[in-house]
Design an enzyme around this catalytic site. Structure first.
Site, PDB file in Angstrom:
ATOM      1  N   ARG A  33       0.824  -1.183   0.057  1.00  0.00           N
ATOM      2  CA  ARG A  33      -0.062  -0.043   0.055  1.00  0.00           C
ATOM      3  C   ARG A  33       0.798   1.320  -0.011  1.00  0.00           C
ATOM      4  O   ARG A  33       1.749   1.238   0.890  1.00  0.00           O
ATOM      5  CB  ARG A  33      -0.886  -0.073   1.279  1.00  0.00           C
ATOM      6  CG  ARG A  33      -1.434   1.337   1.639  1.00  0.00           C
ATOM      7  CD  ARG A  33      -2.387   1.305   2.761  1.00  0.00           C
ATOM      8  NE  ARG A  33      -2.913   2.366   3.280  1.00  0.00           N
ATOM      9  CZ  ARG A  33      -2.694   3.200   4.343  1.00  0.00           C
ATOM     10  NH1 ARG A  33      -1.548   2.834   4.999  1.00  0.00           N
ATOM     11  NH2 ARG A  33      -3.251   4.176   4.594  1.00  0.00           N
ATOM     12  N   ARG A  74      -9.111  18.151  10.099  1.00  0.00           N
ATOM     13  CA  ARG A  74      -8.108  18.222  11.378  1.00  0.00           C
ATOM     14  C   ARG A  74      -8.122  19.569  11.945  1.00  0.00           C
ATOM     15  O   ARG A  74      -8.351  20.648  11.144  1.00  0.00           O
ATOM     16  CB  ARG A  74      -6.589  17.999  10.685  1.00  0.00           C
ATOM     17  CG  ARG A  74      -6.619  16.607   9.983  1.00  0.00           C
ATOM     18  CD  ARG A  74      -5.198  16.254   9.417  1.00  0.00           C
ATOM     19  NE  ARG A  74      -5.174  14.936   8.902  1.00  0.00           N
ATOM     20  CZ  ARG A  74      -4.888  13.760   9.514  1.00  0.00           C
ATOM     21  NH1 ARG A  74      -4.628  13.895  10.838  1.00  0.00           N
ATOM     22  NH2 ARG A  74      -4.765  12.740   8.831  1.00  0.00           N
ATOM     23  N   LYS A 220     -13.048   2.524   1.452  1.00  0.00           N
ATOM     24  CA  LYS A 220     -12.720   2.400   2.721  1.00  0.00           C
ATOM     25  C   LYS A 220     -13.757   2.841   3.611  1.00  0.00           C
ATOM     26  O   LYS A 220     -14.553   3.816   3.305  1.00  0.00           O
ATOM     27  CB  LYS A 220     -11.779   3.308   3.182  1.00  0.00           C
ATOM     28  CG  LYS A 220     -10.213   3.196   2.183  1.00  0.00           C
ATOM     29  CD  LYS A 220      -9.266   3.950   2.243  1.00  0.00           C
ATOM     30  CE  LYS A 220      -8.650   4.058   3.687  1.00  0.00           C
ATOM     31  NZ  LYS A 220      -7.663   5.312   3.774  1.00  0.00           N
ATOM     32  N   THR A 278      -6.092  -1.728  10.255  1.00  0.00           N
ATOM     33  CA  THR A 278      -5.967  -0.576  11.394  1.00  0.00           C
ATOM     34  C   THR A 278      -5.646  -1.374  12.608  1.00  0.00           C
ATOM     35  O   THR A 278      -6.329  -2.290  13.256  1.00  0.00           O
ATOM     36  CB  THR A 278      -7.127   0.521  11.518  1.00  0.00           C
ATOM     37  OG1 THR A 278      -7.517   0.722  10.281  1.00  0.00           O
ATOM     38  CG2 THR A 278      -6.645   1.460  12.688  1.00  0.00           C
TER      39      THR A 278
END
Length: 486
Positions: A33, A74, A220, A278
């Site tokens: 990835r 963020r 995702k 994860t």
């Protein structure tokens, strides 16, 4: 018996040394990835080229996933790098504030539309849920919050809204440029971050194909909204990735195990590939061995039926990239020995839409009830081995094809192994023998073993598989080659 569950490893500084990459490939990584959240287009292309060169040198086929960054929801930065937030204190997220001027009572935000997405009573989670804020009031660009769970908050940590509901589009301007880079490096899969619905997935696919890309599309699953629209997202995708970080923050960690199992089952039922991701081996960023909890986590994902398990920081910045891949491989093999990993009731009582799909299902039923050692799928597109791999089984499926694109794509399919194969003759009997001889040379089968071969009448035609043949190794030229000894 080869490992069936595939391992995805994220590339990064820890794997940039060619020797480290060689060790990663030799340890058994199946897909690499490339995280587009970090690095330049040139760095991404260089990593992809190096992976393919080193894999070729090691006699391996390794796929490439280009993972888009998605919207950056963020906070900004603090003057002193971080602040300590105390429970009960007031703290503001301010869209008008200088992005570098955060202090003890406020910080700027990169996602300027956030004030319009929240209201009094909402809960915001920062830094993967380590900091919890309750929204007390929203005044135009400023979100005034009360600290529910405090601690140290540092620069540019992520923001999630509990229960979901943020309006940020899945594709940013940066993502659209990165899609062109993914197409240029011939990524085998493009991973879309934070899709909300099938429209997001289809838009990413269209942009990828228009840029000259050919790979599959990974959705995702990391937003609460995605779960609401999960059927259409799976249908629009080739693969789903259960991205448990952001998803766990939005829906709550206690909900994750049940959701993971349902997503794996649903994806397999819809003939899609699924990756579980994860913090699977998080402790091995520093340590030489995983915790028992991590062993159980990986094993349970395998028993659920996931096609692949993914490593992130463990390989990109960790101290032992090759060791973590090797450790994960051993755990997968251990779980695959369990009976529940080799039985399936998939699609019993269901009608099929395609001839090659029917052949695939008939092959797996026969293989699981006849003592077959291996399955050979002579394939162009990879569809037949994909359908086969939806059936839980301990029997390896060898996708034999002259298409390098197909060989790279099947690196993500559980229990499917890519083999470069271009027969020299059109005679079916000779082709059968060449295919079986290839497995004999690899040590995958030996005289007396039963093998199933699937293929079509016309070589080089995608979707043309219409034949299933059972043969006995070493008996391909005798009239009794299908007879089973008592």
């Amino acid at each position: 018996m080869p490992r069936r569950t595939k391992i995805v490893a994220t590339l990064g500084p820890a794997t940039d040394d060619p020797r480290a990459l060689d060790e990663l490939i030799q340890a058994g990584v199946d897909v690499c990835r490339i995280n587009f959240s970090h690095g330049s287009a040139g760095e991404h292309k260089a990593r992809a080229e190096t992976v393919r060169n080193r894999a070729r040198a090691c006699g391996r086929q390794v796929g490439i996933i280009a993972d888009l960054q998605g919207p950056k929801i963020r906070i900004g930065a603090f003057r002193d790098g971080s602040v300590e937030l105390s429970e009960g204190a007031m703290f503001s997220l301010d869209a008008n504030m200088d992005i570098e001027a955060g202090h003890e009572t406020a910080v700027g935000i990169l996602y300027k539309a956030l004030p319009g997405d929240v209201a009094r009573g909402d809960t915001l989670l920062l830094d993967d849920g380590a900091i919890v804020l309750w929204v007390d009031d929203v005044d135009e660009a400023e979100i005034r919050c009360r600290v529910v769970v405090g601690g140290v908050l540092s620069d540019k940590k992520g923001i999630n809204k509990q229960g979901g509901g943020l309006s940020a589009a899945a594709l940013t301007e940066k993502d659209m440029q990165d899609i062109k880079t993914a197409a240029d490096l011939e990524a085998d899969y493009l991973a879309l971050s934070f899709p909300r619905n099938a429209k997001d997935v289809n838009m990413a696919r269209d942009l990828f194909y228009k840029a000259g890309g050919h790979g599959g599309l990974i959705a995702k699953i990391e937003r609460a909204e995605a779960l609401t629209n999960i059927e259409e997202i799976i249908e629009a995708s080739d693969v789903i990735m259960i991205a448990r970080g952001d998803l766990g923050v939005e829906i709550g960690d206690p909900e994750l195990p049940g959701v993971q199992k349902k997503l794996v089952a649903r994806a397999r039922k819809m003939n899609r590939v699924v990756i579980t991701a994860t913090q699977m081996m998080q402790s091995m960023i520093e340590n030489h061995t995983p915790t028992r909890a991590e062993v159980m986590d990986v094993a349970n994902a395998v028993l659920d039926g996931t096609d692949a398990v993914m490593l992130s920081a463990e390989t990109s910045v960790g101290k032992h990239p090759a060791k973590v891949v090797a450790s994960m491989g051993k755990i997968c093999l251990g779980a695959e020995k369990q009976r529940e990993a080799m039985i399936s009731t998939h699609r019993t009582g269901t009608t099929f839409d395609y001839i090659d799909e029917a052949i695939a299902m008939a092959t797996m039923y026969t293989a699981n009830h006849l003592g077959v050692t291996a399955i050979i799928s002579l394939t162009e597109s990879g569809s037949t081995p994909l359908w086969m791999s939806r059936i839980s089984s301990g029997i390896p499926i060898y996708a034999m094809t002259s298409s390098v694109k197909t060989r790279r794509r099947v690196t993500l399919y559980r229990g499917v192994y890519p083999v470069s194969f271009k027969p020299d003759f059109s005679d079916h009997a000779i082709v059968n023998k060449e295919a079986v001889d290839d497995l004999v040379r690899r040590g995958a089968v030996r005289d007396g073993d039963l093998v199933i071969i699937t293929k079509g009448d016309l070589a080089g035609t995608a979707g043309g598989t219409n034949t299933m043949k059972v043969v006995k190794v070493g008996g391909l030229h005798t009239p009794e080659y299908c007879k089973i000894d008592p």
